[in-house]
Design a protein around this motif. Structure first.
Motif, PDB file in Angstrom:
ATOM      1  N   SER A 158       8.292  -4.744 -13.338  1.00 22.83           N
ATOM      2  CA  SER A 158       9.334  -4.698 -12.508  1.00 22.83           C
ATOM      3  C   SER A 158       9.548  -3.325 -11.521  1.00 22.83           C
ATOM      4  CB  SER A 158      10.952  -5.198 -13.890  1.00 22.83           C
ATOM      5  OG  SER A 158      10.550  -5.869 -14.380  1.00 22.83           O
ATOM      6  N   TYR A 159       9.465  -2.302 -11.833  1.00 20.54           N
ATOM      7  CA  TYR A 159       9.030  -1.270 -11.055  1.00 20.54           C
ATOM      8  C   TYR A 159       9.187  -1.664  -9.857  1.00 20.54           C
ATOM      9  CZ  TYR A 159       8.035   3.286  -9.471  1.00 20.54           C
ATOM     10  OH  TYR A 159       8.198   4.344  -8.530  1.00 20.54           O
ATOM     11  N   LEU A 160       7.510  -1.991  -9.702  1.00 18.52           N
ATOM     12  CA  LEU A 160       6.507  -2.370  -8.249  1.00 18.52           C
ATOM     13  C   LEU A 160       7.100  -3.629  -7.550  1.00 18.52           C
ATOM     14  CD1 LEU A 160       3.417  -2.396  -9.678  1.00 18.52           C
ATOM     15  CD2 LEU A 160       4.120  -1.205  -7.883  1.00 18.52           C
ATOM     16  N   LEU A 161       7.961  -5.161  -8.095  1.00 22.82           N
ATOM     17  CA  LEU A 161       8.836  -5.748  -7.685  1.00 22.82           C
ATOM     18  C   LEU A 161       9.929  -4.779  -6.994  1.00 22.82           C
ATOM     19  CD1 LEU A 161       8.534  -8.842 -10.409  1.00 22.82           C
ATOM     20  CD2 LEU A 161       7.587  -8.613  -8.015  1.00 22.82           C
ATOM     21  N   LYS A 162      10.804  -4.579  -7.441  1.00 20.63           N
ATOM     22  CA  LYS A 162      11.878  -4.095  -7.183  1.00 20.63           C
ATOM     23  C   LYS A 162      11.603  -3.050  -6.065  1.00 20.63           C
ATOM     24  CE  LYS A 162      16.779  -1.025  -8.458  1.00 20.63           C
ATOM     25  NZ  LYS A 162      16.820  -0.650  -8.997  1.00 20.63           N
ATOM     26  N   ALA A 163      10.760  -1.927  -5.471  1.00 23.01           N
ATOM     27  CA  ALA A 163      10.080  -1.679  -5.190  1.00 23.01           C
ATOM     28  C   ALA A 163       9.939  -2.694  -3.495  1.00 23.01           C
ATOM     29  CB  ALA A 163       8.708  -0.796  -5.620  1.00 23.01           C
ATOM     30  N   VAL A 164       8.672  -2.729  -4.399  1.00 27.15           N
ATOM     31  CA  VAL A 164       7.961  -4.228  -2.986  1.00 27.15           C
ATOM     32  C   VAL A 164       9.573  -4.339  -2.336  1.00 27.15           C
ATOM     33  CG1 VAL A 164       6.966  -5.306  -2.013  1.00 27.15           C
ATOM     34  CG2 VAL A 164       6.177  -4.197  -3.942  1.00 27.15           C
TER      35      VAL A 164
ATOM     36  N   GLU B 240       9.094   8.368 -14.184  1.00 25.29           N
ATOM     37  CA  GLU B 240      10.075   7.691 -15.015  1.00 25.29           C
ATOM     38  C   GLU B 240      10.283   5.965 -14.346  1.00 25.29           C
ATOM     39  OE1 GLU B 240      10.380   9.534 -17.430  1.00 25.29           O
ATOM     40  OE2 GLU B 240       9.875  11.435 -16.515  1.00 25.29           O
ATOM     41  N   ILE B 241       9.560   5.422 -15.667  1.00 22.48           N
ATOM     42  CA  ILE B 241      10.058   4.086 -15.197  1.00 22.48           C
ATOM     43  C   ILE B 241      11.137   3.775 -16.530  1.00 22.48           C
ATOM     44  CG2 ILE B 241       8.410   1.527 -14.919  1.00 22.48           C
ATOM     45  CD1 ILE B 241       6.664   3.232 -13.965  1.00 22.48           C
ATOM     46  N   GLU B 242      11.760   2.880 -16.420  1.00 25.36           N
ATOM     47  CA  GLU B 242      12.891   2.475 -17.379  1.00 25.36           C
ATOM     48  C   GLU B 242      12.230   1.444 -17.642  1.00 25.36           C
ATOM     49  OE1 GLU B 242      14.910   4.549 -18.726  1.00 25.36           O
ATOM     50  OE2 GLU B 242      14.202   6.253 -17.403  1.00 25.36           O
ATOM     51  N   THR B 243      12.361   0.530 -16.560  1.00 25.77           N
ATOM     52  CA  THR B 243      11.599  -1.355 -17.246  1.00 25.77           C
ATOM     53  C   THR B 243      10.275  -1.483 -17.388  1.00 25.77           C
ATOM     54  OG1 THR B 243      11.551  -1.414 -14.498  1.00 25.77           O
ATOM     55  CG2 THR B 243      13.691  -1.738 -15.723  1.00 25.77           C
ATOM     56  N   SER B 244       9.626  -2.189 -17.098  1.00 28.39           N
ATOM     57  CA  SER B 244       7.850  -2.128 -17.856  1.00 28.39           C
ATOM     58  C   SER B 244       7.557  -2.212 -15.597  1.00 28.39           C
ATOM     59  CB  SER B 244       7.992  -4.225 -17.498  1.00 28.39           C
ATOM     60  OG  SER B 244       7.592  -4.549 -16.615  1.00 28.39           O
ATOM     61  N   PHE B 245       6.163  -2.132 -16.229  1.00 25.28           N
ATOM     62  CA  PHE B 245       5.941  -1.431 -14.446  1.00 25.28           C
ATOM     63  C   PHE B 245       6.002  -2.517 -13.679  1.00 25.28           C
ATOM     64  CE2 PHE B 245       1.558  -0.050 -12.069  1.00 25.28           C
ATOM     65  CZ  PHE B 245       2.423   0.381 -11.160  1.00 25.28           C
TER      66      PHE B 245
ATOM     67  N   GLN C  33       0.174  -1.006   0.310  1.00 20.58           N
ATOM     68  CA  GLN C  33      -0.245   0.132  -0.318  1.00 20.58           C
ATOM     69  C   GLN C  33       1.246   1.514   0.056  1.00 20.58           C
ATOM     70  OE1 GLN C  33      -2.855  -0.556   3.237  1.00 20.58           O
ATOM     71  NE2 GLN C  33      -3.824  -2.148   2.690  1.00 20.58           N
ATOM     72  N   ASN C  34       1.683   1.316   0.321  1.00 19.75           N
ATOM     73  CA  ASN C  34       3.206   2.144   0.609  1.00 19.75           C
ATOM     74  C   ASN C  34       3.641   2.639  -0.602  1.00 19.75           C
ATOM     75  OD1 ASN C  34       2.012   3.639   3.873  1.00 19.75           O
ATOM     76  ND2 ASN C  34       3.659   2.277   3.971  1.00 19.75           N
ATOM     77  N   VAL C  35       4.520   1.632  -1.400  1.00 18.82           N
ATOM     78  CA  VAL C  35       4.643   1.426  -2.253  1.00 18.82           C
ATOM     79  C   VAL C  35       3.526   2.555  -3.418  1.00 18.82           C
ATOM     80  CG1 VAL C  35       5.382   0.410  -4.429  1.00 18.82           C
ATOM     81  CG2 VAL C  35       6.201  -0.192  -2.554  1.00 18.82           C
ATOM     82  N   PHE C  36       2.090   1.962  -2.982  1.00 16.87           N
ATOM     83  CA  PHE C  36       1.335   2.376  -4.109  1.00 16.87           C
ATOM     84  C   PHE C  36       0.643   3.796  -3.724  1.00 16.87           C
ATOM     85  CE2 PHE C  36       1.058  -1.756  -5.682  1.00 16.87           C
ATOM     86  CZ  PHE C  36      -0.078  -1.754  -7.392  1.00 16.87           C
ATOM     87  N   LEU C  37       0.845   4.369  -2.300  1.00 17.61           N
ATOM     88  CA  LEU C  37       0.638   5.757  -2.279  1.00 17.61           C
ATOM     89  C   LEU C  37       2.048   6.394  -2.877  1.00 17.61           C
ATOM     90  CD1 LEU C  37      -0.917   7.528  -0.002  1.00 17.61           C
ATOM     91  CD2 LEU C  37       0.186   7.217   1.409  1.00 17.61           C
ATOM     92  N   LYS C  38       2.921   6.264  -2.758  1.00 13.42           N
ATOM     93  CA  LYS C  38       4.222   7.178  -2.953  1.00 13.42           C
ATOM     94  C   LYS C  38       3.739   6.607  -5.100  1.00 13.42           C
ATOM     95  CE  LYS C  38       9.282   6.759  -3.363  1.00 13.42           C
ATOM     96  NZ  LYS C  38       9.854   7.816  -3.913  1.00 13.42           N
ATOM     97  N   LEU C  39       3.920   6.222  -5.243  1.00  9.84           N
ATOM     98  CA  LEU C  39       3.852   5.942  -7.097  1.00  9.84           C
ATOM     99  C   LEU C  39       2.364   6.997  -6.892  1.00  9.84           C
ATOM    100  CD1 LEU C  39       4.337   4.506  -9.748  1.00  9.84           C
ATOM    101  CD2 LEU C  39       1.784   3.049  -8.743  1.00  9.84           C
TER     102      LEU C  39
END
Length: 194
Positions: free
Chosen positions: A76-82, A69-74, A55-61
């Motif tokens: 991948s971005y979410l997995l890395k952030a989590v 700015e997302i350089e990879t797939s979304f 939830q915090n990852v999505f709140l920050k998003l």
């Protein structure tokens, strides 16, 4: 396996997200939320904490949507952030556990002690991680010497090996720890020998 959107769908919904489209955000959230919680649970072993992290990852998003700015797939971005948030949480939990243990056995810490404690806590965490990487026989000999205070001959008798074998194992442990703890090695040696 994690559901995902096609690259074209991702691009479309990310564009909507950048434009503050709540429906685009909601779709991204519902598409990835459950799988991200399961993924985070592999790290933190607690569903409630994993849910909070996602939830915090999505709140920050959402809060950073205009500058996103997302350089990879979304995905991948979410997995890395989590993953990063889970690792931060684990580090935080370790520091809290160490603090409570330390505080229970000592007086109130002054500023100097606090700085040393934080350094020691980080060092201790890194050392524990490095020790887990050692082969079992090497780790056993090393811990018997450094943590139990046994001499090489005592270790050799207990393990029923030659003293030379113990020397080789402990030497190998130091060599591997030097690699695993490059930036901390001098401090590790200080804590292990003094």
């Amino acid at each position: 396996m994690m559901k995902s959107l096609t690259p074209l769908q991702e691009k479309y919904f990310l564009t909507g997200l950048k434009q503050s489209n709540k429906d685009a955000f909601s779709l991204l959230f519902t598409t990835y939320y459950t799988d991200l919680v399961l993924f985070g649970g592999n790290f933190v072993q607690n569903k409630t904490i994993a849910e909070d992290i996602v939830q915090n990852v999505f709140l920050k998003l959402w809060n950073d949507r205009s500058n996103l700015e997302i350089e990879t797939s979304f995905k991948s971005y979410l997995l890395k952030a989590v993953r990063n948030s889970c690792l931060d949480e684990l580090r935080h939990q370790e520091i809290v556990r160490d603090y409570h243990c330390h505080a229970a056995h000592s007086a109130i810490l002054d500023d100097y002690d606090t700085e040393n404690y934080i350094l020691y806590s980080d060092l201790y965490t890194r050392l524990e991680e490095a020790l887990k990487k050692l082969p079992p026989k090497i780790r056993e000999a090393f811990e018997m010497n450094r943590f139990e205070g046994l001499k090489y001959q005592e270790i050799a008798q207990r393990l029923e090996v030659s003293q030379r074998t113990v020397e080789v194992r402990i030497g190998k442990a130091l060599e591997l720890l030097r690699i695993y703890l490059k930036e901390f090695f001098i401090l590790v040696l200080y804590f292990l020998f003094y």
